[in-house]
Write a protein that holds these residues in place. Structure first.
Motif, PDB file in Angstrom:
ATOM      1  N   ALA A 126       0.846  -1.204   0.000  1.00  0.00           N
ATOM      2  CA  ALA A 126       0.000   0.000   0.000  1.00  0.00           C
ATOM      3  C   ALA A 126       0.878   1.249   0.000  1.00  0.00           C
ATOM      4  O   ALA A 126       2.013   1.230   0.486  1.00  0.00           O
ATOM      5  N   PRO A 127       0.351   2.369  -0.532  1.00  0.00           N
ATOM      6  CA  PRO A 127       1.133   3.606  -0.520  1.00  0.00           C
ATOM      7  C   PRO A 127       1.273   4.157   0.892  1.00  0.00           C
ATOM      8  O   PRO A 127       0.591   3.711   1.827  1.00  0.00           O
ATOM      9  N   GLY A 128       2.165   5.139   1.038  1.00  0.00           N
ATOM     10  CA  GLY A 128       2.353   5.787   2.333  1.00  0.00           C
ATOM     11  C   GLY A 128       1.135   6.604   2.724  1.00  0.00           C
ATOM     12  O   GLY A 128       0.125   6.634   2.020  1.00  0.00           O
ATOM     13  N   HIS A 129       1.233   7.302   3.843  1.00  0.00           N
ATOM     14  CA  HIS A 129       0.086   8.031   4.370  1.00  0.00           C
ATOM     15  C   HIS A 129       0.561   9.247   5.166  1.00  0.00           C
ATOM     16  O   HIS A 129       1.758   9.434   5.388  1.00  0.00           O
ATOM     17  N   GLN A 130      -0.376  10.059   5.590  1.00  0.00           N
ATOM     18  CA  GLN A 130      -0.072  11.199   6.439  1.00  0.00           C
ATOM     19  C   GLN A 130       0.182  10.713   7.864  1.00  0.00           C
ATOM     20  O   GLN A 130      -0.661  10.065   8.463  1.00  0.00           O
ATOM     21  N   GLY A 131       1.361  11.006   8.371  1.00  0.00           N
ATOM     22  CA  GLY A 131       1.688  10.558   9.715  1.00  0.00           C
ATOM     23  C   GLY A 131       3.041  11.076  10.150  1.00  0.00           C
ATOM     24  O   GLY A 131       3.892  11.387   9.317  1.00  0.00           O
ATOM     25  N   ALA A 132       3.257  11.194  11.452  1.00  0.00           N
ATOM     26  CA  ALA A 132       4.522  11.671  11.999  1.00  0.00           C
ATOM     27  C   ALA A 132       4.519  11.462  13.509  1.00  0.00           C
ATOM     28  O   ALA A 132       3.487  11.154  14.112  1.00  0.00           O
ATOM     29  N   THR A 133       5.688  11.658  14.107  1.00  0.00           N
ATOM     30  CA  THR A 133       5.832  11.609  15.562  1.00  0.00           C
ATOM     31  C   THR A 133       6.357  12.950  16.042  1.00  0.00           C
ATOM     32  O   THR A 133       7.345  13.469  15.504  1.00  0.00           O
ATOM     33  N   GLU A 190       5.650   8.048   5.369  1.00  0.00           N
ATOM     34  CA  GLU A 190       4.875   9.080   6.059  1.00  0.00           C
ATOM     35  C   GLU A 190       5.233  10.467   5.518  1.00  0.00           C
ATOM     36  O   GLU A 190       6.372  10.714   5.104  1.00  0.00           O
ATOM     37  N   THR A 191       4.260  11.362   5.525  1.00  0.00           N
ATOM     38  CA  THR A 191       4.492  12.789   5.287  1.00  0.00           C
ATOM     39  C   THR A 191       3.635  13.564   6.283  1.00  0.00           C
ATOM     40  O   THR A 191       2.630  13.047   6.794  1.00  0.00           O
ATOM     41  N   TYR A 192       4.035  14.821   6.538  1.00  0.00           N
ATOM     42  CA  TYR A 192       3.242  15.631   7.468  1.00  0.00           C
ATOM     43  C   TYR A 192       3.488  17.109   7.211  1.00  0.00           C
ATOM     44  O   TYR A 192       4.531  17.491   6.663  1.00  0.00           O
ATOM     45  N   LYS A 193       2.509  17.916   7.619  1.00  0.00           N
ATOM     46  CA  LYS A 193       2.586  19.369   7.440  1.00  0.00           C
ATOM     47  C   LYS A 193       2.482  20.049   8.796  1.00  0.00           C
ATOM     48  O   LYS A 193       1.658  19.670   9.638  1.00  0.00           O
ATOM     49  N   LEU A 204       6.805  18.020   5.366  1.00  0.00           N
ATOM     50  CA  LEU A 204       7.917  17.117   5.645  1.00  0.00           C
ATOM     51  C   LEU A 204       7.722  15.828   4.863  1.00  0.00           C
ATOM     52  O   LEU A 204       6.676  15.183   4.959  1.00  0.00           O
ATOM     53  N   ASN A 205       8.722  15.451   4.074  1.00  0.00           N
ATOM     54  CA  ASN A 205       8.646  14.220   3.286  1.00  0.00           C
ATOM     55  C   ASN A 205       8.992  13.008   4.161  1.00  0.00           C
ATOM     56  O   ASN A 205       9.344  13.151   5.337  1.00  0.00           O
ATOM     57  N   SER A 206       8.933  11.828   3.563  1.00  0.00           N
ATOM     58  CA  SER A 206       9.215  10.590   4.302  1.00  0.00           C
ATOM     59  C   SER A 206      10.642  10.567   4.828  1.00  0.00           C
ATOM     60  O   SER A 206      11.545  11.183   4.257  1.00  0.00           O
ATOM     61  N   ALA A 207      10.844   9.832   5.936  1.00  0.00           N
ATOM     62  CA  ALA A 207      12.169   9.627   6.528  1.00  0.00           C
ATOM     63  C   ALA A 207      12.897  10.949   6.766  1.00  0.00           C
ATOM     64  O   ALA A 207      14.064  11.102   6.416  1.00  0.00           O
ATOM     65  N   SER A 208      12.196  11.907   7.360  1.00  0.00           N
ATOM     66  CA  SER A 208      12.760  13.247   7.573  1.00  0.00           C
ATOM     67  C   SER A 208      12.438  13.731   8.980  1.00  0.00           C
ATOM     68  O   SER A 208      11.568  13.185   9.659  1.00  0.00           O
ATOM     69  N   SER A 209      13.128  14.779   9.407  1.00  0.00           N
ATOM     70  CA  SER A 209      12.822  15.373  10.714  1.00  0.00           C
ATOM     71  C   SER A 209      13.100  16.862  10.699  1.00  0.00           C
ATOM     72  O   SER A 209      13.994  17.340   9.993  1.00  0.00           O
ATOM     73  N   LEU A 210      12.315  17.594  11.477  1.00  0.00           N
ATOM     74  CA  LEU A 210      12.456  19.047  11.621  1.00  0.00           C
ATOM     75  C   LEU A 210      12.528  19.356  13.114  1.00  0.00           C
ATOM     76  O   LEU A 210      11.648  18.965  13.884  1.00  0.00           O
ATOM     77  N   SER A 225      16.206  23.045  12.109  1.00  0.00           N
ATOM     78  CA  SER A 225      17.194  22.085  11.611  1.00  0.00           C
ATOM     79  C   SER A 225      16.461  20.970  10.884  1.00  0.00           C
ATOM     80  O   SER A 225      15.440  20.460  11.374  1.00  0.00           O
ATOM     81  N   LEU A 226      16.995  20.571   9.731  1.00  0.00           N
ATOM     82  CA  LEU A 226      16.335  19.581   8.883  1.00  0.00           C
ATOM     83  C   LEU A 226      17.241  18.412   8.572  1.00  0.00           C
ATOM     84  O   LEU A 226      18.432  18.583   8.275  1.00  0.00           O
ATOM     85  N   THR A 227      16.690  17.206   8.630  1.00  0.00           N
ATOM     86  CA  THR A 227      17.301  16.035   8.004  1.00  0.00           C
ATOM     87  C   THR A 227      16.262  15.487   7.033  1.00  0.00           C
ATOM     88  O   THR A 227      15.056  15.542   7.300  1.00  0.00           O
ATOM     89  N   GLY A 228      16.712  14.947   5.907  1.00  0.00           N
ATOM     90  CA  GLY A 228      15.769  14.450   4.923  1.00  0.00           C
ATOM     91  C   GLY A 228      15.316  15.539   3.973  1.00  0.00           C
ATOM     92  O   GLY A 228      16.121  16.340   3.505  1.00  0.00           O
ATOM     93  N   GLU A 229      14.016  15.612   3.708  1.00  0.00           N
ATOM     94  CA  GLU A 229      13.495  16.554   2.706  1.00  0.00           C
ATOM     95  C   GLU A 229      12.279  17.293   3.227  1.00  0.00           C
ATOM     96  O   GLU A 229      11.421  16.718   3.896  1.00  0.00           O
ATOM     97  N   ALA A 230      12.184  18.579   2.885  1.00  0.00           N
ATOM     98  CA  ALA A 230      11.026  19.380   3.264  1.00  0.00           C
ATOM     99  C   ALA A 230      10.814  20.504   2.266  1.00  0.00           C
ATOM    100  O   ALA A 230      11.753  20.978   1.625  1.00  0.00           O
ATOM    101  N   TYR A 231       9.556  20.905   2.146  1.00  0.00           N
ATOM    102  CA  TYR A 231       9.179  22.061   1.336  1.00  0.00           C
ATOM    103  C   TYR A 231       8.765  23.167   2.299  1.00  0.00           C
ATOM    104  O   TYR A 231       7.946  22.947   3.194  1.00  0.00           O
ATOM    105  N   PHE A 232       9.328  24.355   2.108  1.00  0.00           N
ATOM    106  CA  PHE A 232       9.091  25.479   3.022  1.00  0.00           C
ATOM    107  C   PHE A 232       8.330  26.596   2.321  1.00  0.00           C
ATOM    108  O   PHE A 232       8.674  26.990   1.202  1.00  0.00           O
ATOM    109  N   GLN A 233       7.308  27.101   2.996  1.00  0.00           N
ATOM    110  CA  GLN A 233       6.594  28.294   2.555  1.00  0.00           C
ATOM    111  C   GLN A 233       6.712  29.284   3.717  1.00  0.00           C
ATOM    112  O   GLN A 233       5.926  29.269   4.654  1.00  0.00           O
ATOM    113  N   VAL A 234       7.736  30.134   3.629  1.00  0.00           N
ATOM    114  CA  VAL A 234       8.140  30.954   4.771  1.00  0.00           C
ATOM    115  C   VAL A 234       7.391  32.284   4.797  1.00  0.00           C
ATOM    116  O   VAL A 234       7.344  33.005   3.790  1.00  0.00           O
TER     117      VAL A 234
END
Length: 390
Positions: A126-133, A190-193, A204-210, A225-234
């Motif tokens: 199955a595809p990924g989903h919206q989720g984070a810790t 997982e991805t999350y906003k 925040l894209n999969s396997a990433s942290s902010l 601070s970022l690890t992985g990938e993220a899109y920013f709208q500042v």
């Protein structure tokens, strides 16, 4: 809503049949801006194939005809599309064509099944989903898929809320404290906003942290601070620069839209600008980039090149843009989203590219069959591993 669904059904039929006027084409692509119609459009595509396909060779002719009709529609409409809307238009137009072709190939393969296609479906993912810790300053971890909507916590004068659509929102209430650090992290699949206290939004894209202070402020600067990938709208704030720190560089902005890919398994950190301007700093190297440019930092310098931003922000829009993408880069995207491991046979060349668009909402088998239709590679799925051969 019901009226829009009726209109999109009528217009899609004319589009697929190649009988739509310029005005009807414009109306169709205007309706595709309504995200709530995504499922309806997908259903229309699937129904179009089911109602017109037969298990004979005419299937492929039908698919070609529908594909050509959509390409013709794109050529007619493209000059009339405003520049600001063009990336959206291009994504949907391409996605429409590819879903029809991919769906047709799937139908044809079901009527003339190969052992490999059957194997892919039998071992589907199955595809990924919206989720984070979310990890709070006191060390408490909140799994956001399990958390109820509403107020989650209050730390250092900042209230943290989970909205009905699954977004994390920080709001400053009264006097805030410094050095109260939160971390938002995603696993594979997982991805999350998150909306930060200054109003800036981060996908925040999969396997990433902010990681960030709850009030976002460090010595007069907005720091994350970022690890992985993220899109920013500042959010714009000339008095407080927004700085994204990664392992090898800092990106400084005042207010803009940009994407940073800093995965450890990628050969370099890629910073892509969509709007405004940013300054990329790595040791003694500094570069200011403009919209449509990408700064690539391999640790030995920063190179700037013009890129197609749609290829970079596809994940944020729920797609895999595989057009002219290095095959191994594409497969790393697939691996993160479906939480699988990729194993290459020695026969697979190092210098091949993928092509086309496909939705990240599809199951793994659909994505692999779409890539496999190029004839470049073959896939076999066993458990959580994808084996690739020539």
């Amino acid at each position: 809503m019901a009226e829009n669904e009726s209109n999109i059904a009528y217009l899609f039929k004319k589009l697929a049949d190649g009988t739509a006027s310029k005005e009807e084409l414009a109306a169709y692509f205007e309706l595709t801006k309504d995200n709530s119609l995504d499922d309806k459009i997908t259903a229309l595509m699937q129904a179009e194939l089911k109602n017109n396909a037969t298990p004979e060779i005419q299937d492929t002719e039908r698919i070609d005809r529908v594909y050509n009709n959509i390409e013709a529609a794109i050529r007619v409409q493209q000059p009339a599309i405003k520049k600001s809307n063009y990336p959206f238009f291009k994504r949907w137009a391409a996605a429409a064509a590819i879903l029809i072709v991919a769906g047709g190939l799937f139908y044809y393969s079901q009527n003339k099944p190969s052992k490999n296609n059957t194997q892919l479906v039998a071992n589907d993912v199955a595809p990924g989903h919206q989720g984070a810790t979310l990890t709070l300053a006191n060390g408490k971890k909140i799994i956001l898929t399990q958390a109820i909507n509403g107020k989650l916590a209050k730390e250092a004068g900042v209230t943290i809320t989970k909205t009905a659509n699954g977004q994390l929102v920080y709001q400053v209430e009264g006097t805030t404290e410094v050095n109260k650090v939160n971390t938002l992290s995603t696993d594979n699949g997982e991805t999350y906003k998150v909306q930060l206290p200054d109003g800036s939004e981060v996908w925040l894209n999969s396997a990433s942290s902010l990681t960030y202070n709850t009030n976002l402020n460090e010595n007069g600067k907005r720091m994350v601070s970022l690890t992985g990938e993220a899109y920013f709208q500042v959010a714009k704030d000339k008095a407080h620069p927004f700085i994204v720190h990664t392992e090898k560089q800092d990106v400084e902005v005042l207010g803009t839209h940009f994407n940073i890919n800093s995965y450890k398994d990628e050969p370099a950190i890629a910073t892509t600008l969509l709007e405004g301007s940013v300054k990329v700093t790595s040791g003694t190297y500094k570069q200011i980039i403009k919209p449509g440019e990408q700064a690539v930092n391999n640790g030995a310098g920063i190179k700037v090149a013009v890129v197609d931003a749609d290829n970079i922000t596809d994940w944020k829009d729920g797609d895999f843009n595989l057009n002219h993408v290095d095959f191994r880069v594409a497969m790393r995207k697939v691996a993160r989203w479906y939480d699988v491991e990729v194993v290459y046979d020695k026969s697979v060349p190092e210098d091949i590219e993928t092509g086309g668009w496909i939705s990240r909402k599809q199951k793994l088998s659909a994505v692999l069959k779409f890539i496999e239709s190029s004839g470049l590679v073959h896939f076999k799925v066993e458990g959580k591993k994808i084996y690739i051969s020539k």
